[in-house]
Design a protein around this motif. Structure first.
Motif, PDB file in Angstrom:
ATOM      1  N   MET A 123       0.841  -1.173   0.000  1.00 21.91           N
ATOM      2  CA  MET A 123       0.000   0.000   0.000  1.00 21.91           C
ATOM      3  C   MET A 123       0.888   1.239   0.000  1.00 21.91           C
ATOM      4  O   MET A 123       1.859   1.317   0.737  1.00 21.91           O
ATOM      5  CB  MET A 123      -0.896  -0.033   1.245  1.00 21.91           C
ATOM      6  CG  MET A 123      -1.972   1.005   1.228  1.00 21.91           C
ATOM      7  SD  MET A 123      -3.159   0.784   2.580  1.00 21.91           S
ATOM      8  CE  MET A 123      -3.964  -0.718   2.080  1.00 21.91           C
ATOM      9  N   ALA A 124       0.571   2.222  -0.809  1.00 20.64           N
ATOM     10  CA  ALA A 124       1.345   3.454  -0.886  1.00 20.64           C
ATOM     11  C   ALA A 124       0.714   4.516   0.003  1.00 20.64           C
ATOM     12  O   ALA A 124      -0.458   4.860  -0.161  1.00 20.64           O
ATOM     13  CB  ALA A 124       1.400   3.940  -2.329  1.00 20.64           C
ATOM     14  N   TYR A 125       1.480   4.997   0.958  1.00 24.74           N
ATOM     15  CA  TYR A 125       1.019   6.045   1.865  1.00 24.74           C
ATOM     16  C   TYR A 125       1.628   7.368   1.443  1.00 24.74           C
ATOM     17  O   TYR A 125       2.684   7.403   0.825  1.00 24.74           O
ATOM     18  CB  TYR A 125       1.421   5.713   3.301  1.00 24.74           C
ATOM     19  CG  TYR A 125       0.836   4.414   3.795  1.00 24.74           C
ATOM     20  CD1 TYR A 125      -0.504   4.338   4.169  1.00 24.74           C
ATOM     21  CD2 TYR A 125       1.614   3.268   3.885  1.00 24.74           C
ATOM     22  CE1 TYR A 125      -1.055   3.149   4.614  1.00 24.74           C
ATOM     23  CE2 TYR A 125       1.074   2.073   4.333  1.00 24.74           C
ATOM     24  CZ  TYR A 125      -0.262   2.024   4.695  1.00 24.74           C
ATOM     25  OH  TYR A 125      -0.800   0.840   5.132  1.00 24.74           O
ATOM     26  N   THR A 126       0.974   8.449   1.820  1.00 25.27           N
ATOM     27  CA  THR A 126       1.467   9.790   1.544  1.00 25.27           C
ATOM     28  C   THR A 126       1.827  10.452   2.865  1.00 25.27           C
ATOM     29  O   THR A 126       1.055  10.368   3.829  1.00 25.27           O
ATOM     30  CB  THR A 126       0.386  10.629   0.825  1.00 25.27           C
ATOM     31  OG1 THR A 126      -0.039   9.941  -0.336  1.00 25.27           O
ATOM     32  CG2 THR A 126       0.916  11.997   0.450  1.00 25.27           C
ATOM     33  N   PHE A 127       2.967  11.108   2.898  1.00 25.40           N
ATOM     34  CA  PHE A 127       3.433  11.820   4.080  1.00 25.40           C
ATOM     35  C   PHE A 127       3.549  13.290   3.721  1.00 25.40           C
ATOM     36  O   PHE A 127       4.058  13.628   2.653  1.00 25.40           O
ATOM     37  CB  PHE A 127       4.816  11.300   4.518  1.00 25.40           C
ATOM     38  CG  PHE A 127       4.861   9.812   4.692  1.00 25.40           C
ATOM     39  CD1 PHE A 127       4.412   9.233   5.867  1.00 25.40           C
ATOM     40  CD2 PHE A 127       5.347   8.996   3.687  1.00 25.40           C
ATOM     41  CE1 PHE A 127       4.455   7.853   6.035  1.00 25.40           C
ATOM     42  CE2 PHE A 127       5.397   7.620   3.839  1.00 25.40           C
ATOM     43  CZ  PHE A 127       4.943   7.054   5.023  1.00 25.40           C
ATOM     44  N   LYS A 128       3.073  14.159   4.614  1.00 28.10           N
ATOM     45  CA  LYS A 128       3.219  15.589   4.350  1.00 28.10           C
ATOM     46  C   LYS A 128       3.056  16.386   5.631  1.00 28.10           C
ATOM     47  O   LYS A 128       2.521  15.896   6.629  1.00 28.10           O
ATOM     48  CB  LYS A 128       2.243  16.065   3.288  1.00 28.10           C
ATOM     49  CG  LYS A 128       0.796  16.098   3.693  1.00 28.10           C
ATOM     50  CD  LYS A 128      -0.062  16.621   2.521  1.00 28.10           C
ATOM     51  CE  LYS A 128      -1.498  16.843   2.937  1.00 28.10           C
ATOM     52  NZ  LYS A 128      -2.286  17.408   1.852  1.00 28.10           N
ATOM     53  N   ILE A 129       3.522  17.629   5.575  1.00 30.38           N
ATOM     54  CA  ILE A 129       3.346  18.566   6.673  1.00 30.38           C
ATOM     55  C   ILE A 129       1.945  19.147   6.573  1.00 30.38           C
ATOM     56  O   ILE A 129       1.504  19.559   5.500  1.00 30.38           O
ATOM     57  CB  ILE A 129       4.421  19.676   6.633  1.00 30.38           C
ATOM     58  CG1 ILE A 129       5.805  19.064   6.826  1.00 30.38           C
ATOM     59  CG2 ILE A 129       4.149  20.744   7.679  1.00 30.38           C
ATOM     60  CD1 ILE A 129       6.013  18.344   8.154  1.00 30.38           C
ATOM     61  N   LEU A 130       1.248  19.158   7.712  1.00 28.70           N
ATOM     62  CA  LEU A 130      -0.127  19.632   7.763  1.00 28.70           C
ATOM     63  C   LEU A 130      -0.168  21.057   8.296  1.00 28.70           C
ATOM     64  O   LEU A 130       0.568  21.399   9.215  1.00 28.70           O
ATOM     65  CB  LEU A 130      -0.944  18.735   8.701  1.00 28.70           C
ATOM     66  CG  LEU A 130      -0.860  17.230   8.446  1.00 28.70           C
ATOM     67  CD1 LEU A 130      -1.621  16.474   9.526  1.00 28.70           C
ATOM     68  CD2 LEU A 130      -1.390  16.896   7.069  1.00 28.70           C
ATOM     69  N   ASP A 131      -1.042  21.870   7.732  1.00 29.87           N
ATOM     70  CA  ASP A 131      -1.228  23.201   8.281  1.00 29.87           C
ATOM     71  C   ASP A 131      -2.457  23.208   9.191  1.00 29.87           C
ATOM     72  O   ASP A 131      -3.092  22.178   9.411  1.00 29.87           O
ATOM     73  CB  ASP A 131      -1.317  24.259   7.179  1.00 29.87           C
ATOM     74  CG  ASP A 131      -2.477  24.030   6.220  1.00 29.87           C
ATOM     75  OD1 ASP A 131      -3.505  23.437   6.622  1.00 29.87           O
ATOM     76  OD2 ASP A 131      -2.371  24.466   5.065  1.00 29.87           O
ATOM     77  N   GLN A 132      -2.808  24.372   9.703  1.00 25.27           N
ATOM     78  CA  GLN A 132      -3.911  24.485  10.659  1.00 25.27           C
ATOM     79  C   GLN A 132      -5.249  24.055  10.085  1.00 25.27           C
ATOM     80  O   GLN A 132      -6.166  23.740  10.845  1.00 25.27           O
ATOM     81  CB  GLN A 132      -4.014  25.915  11.173  1.00 25.27           C
ATOM     82  CG  GLN A 132      -2.877  26.286  12.085  1.00 25.27           C
ATOM     83  CD  GLN A 132      -3.091  27.632  12.743  1.00 25.27           C
ATOM     84  OE1 GLN A 132      -4.209  27.992  13.086  1.00 25.27           O
ATOM     85  NE2 GLN A 132      -2.022  28.374  12.919  1.00 25.27           N
ATOM     86  N   ASP A 133      -5.377  24.024   8.774  1.00 26.88           N
ATOM     87  CA  ASP A 133      -6.634  23.587   8.168  1.00 26.88           C
ATOM     88  C   ASP A 133      -6.972  22.134   8.513  1.00 26.88           C
ATOM     89  O   ASP A 133      -8.106  21.708   8.353  1.00 26.88           O
ATOM     90  CB  ASP A 133      -6.579  23.734   6.648  1.00 26.88           C
ATOM     91  CG  ASP A 133      -6.493  25.194   6.208  1.00 26.88           C
ATOM     92  OD1 ASP A 133      -6.856  26.087   7.010  1.00 26.88           O
ATOM     93  OD2 ASP A 133      -6.061  25.442   5.071  1.00 26.88           O
ATOM     94  N   TYR A 134      -5.979  21.378   8.973  1.00 29.28           N
ATOM     95  CA  TYR A 134      -6.180  19.966   9.311  1.00 29.28           C
ATOM     96  C   TYR A 134      -6.508  19.737  10.784  1.00 29.28           C
ATOM     97  O   TYR A 134      -6.634  18.587  11.208  1.00 29.28           O
ATOM     98  CB  TYR A 134      -4.933  19.151   8.942  1.00 29.28           C
ATOM     99  CG  TYR A 134      -4.786  18.927   7.466  1.00 29.28           C
ATOM    100  CD1 TYR A 134      -5.405  17.835   6.850  1.00 29.28           C
ATOM    101  CD2 TYR A 134      -4.030  19.787   6.679  1.00 29.28           C
ATOM    102  CE1 TYR A 134      -5.267  17.622   5.491  1.00 29.28           C
ATOM    103  CE2 TYR A 134      -3.890  19.574   5.321  1.00 29.28           C
ATOM    104  CZ  TYR A 134      -4.514  18.501   4.733  1.00 29.28           C
ATOM    105  OH  TYR A 134      -4.385  18.286   3.388  1.00 29.28           O
TER     106      TYR A 134
END
Length: 141
Positions: A1-12
């Motif tokens: 399974m391919a996961y995505t990693f990212k920095i989240l901003d306050q919208d999350y």
């Protein structure tokens, strides 16, 4: 399974709070968590997230600072991955992504705290190459 990693901003925040609430075993209300995490975003804090398609399934706060004994340092905080996704190497993938991300930002060390009774996390961090340097103390004022 391919996961995505990212920095989240306050919208999350609406997606981050329920995951952090699970980590804290419902000891802190969602309203208080939302208030605190909103404030954290105004400090030297970022939040990394793991996605399975569009679903946020894991989070890790990152505190950035400079310490006299470790240099430019990052402290992972409130690390949480949904239980259904544990045990398949996702934590290792997530931390590999975090290591690369913070290296690119010019940071040279990572240190963290983990709850005393969270034995699974102790094993995980040992396997990631972390060493115990001391004890974490807390006094509520």
């Amino acid at each position: 399974m391919a996961y995505t990693f990212k920095i989240l901003d306050q919208d999350y925040i609406k997606q981050i709070v329920p995951l952090v609430k699970k980590l804290n075993a419902d000891k802190i209300s969602e309203d208080l968590l939302r208030t605190r995490i909103t404030e954290m975003f105004s400090q030297n804090y970022e939040c990394a997230g793991v996605f399975n398609e569009d679903e946020l399934i894991g989070v890790c706060g990152l505190w950035f600072c400079t310490r006299h004994y470790s240099g430019r340092s990052v402290e992972p905080d409130h690390v949480f991955i949904e239980e259904a996704y544990r045990g398949n190497g996702l934590g290792h993938q997530f931390f590999s992504w975090i290591y690369q991300y913070v290296r690119e930002k010019g940071y040279e060390s990572i240190e963290l705290n983990t709850y005393v009774n969270n034995y699974a996390s102790h094993k995980f961090y040992y396997n990631q190459g972390f060493k115990i340097l001391g004890y974490h103390f807390l006094k509520k004022l």
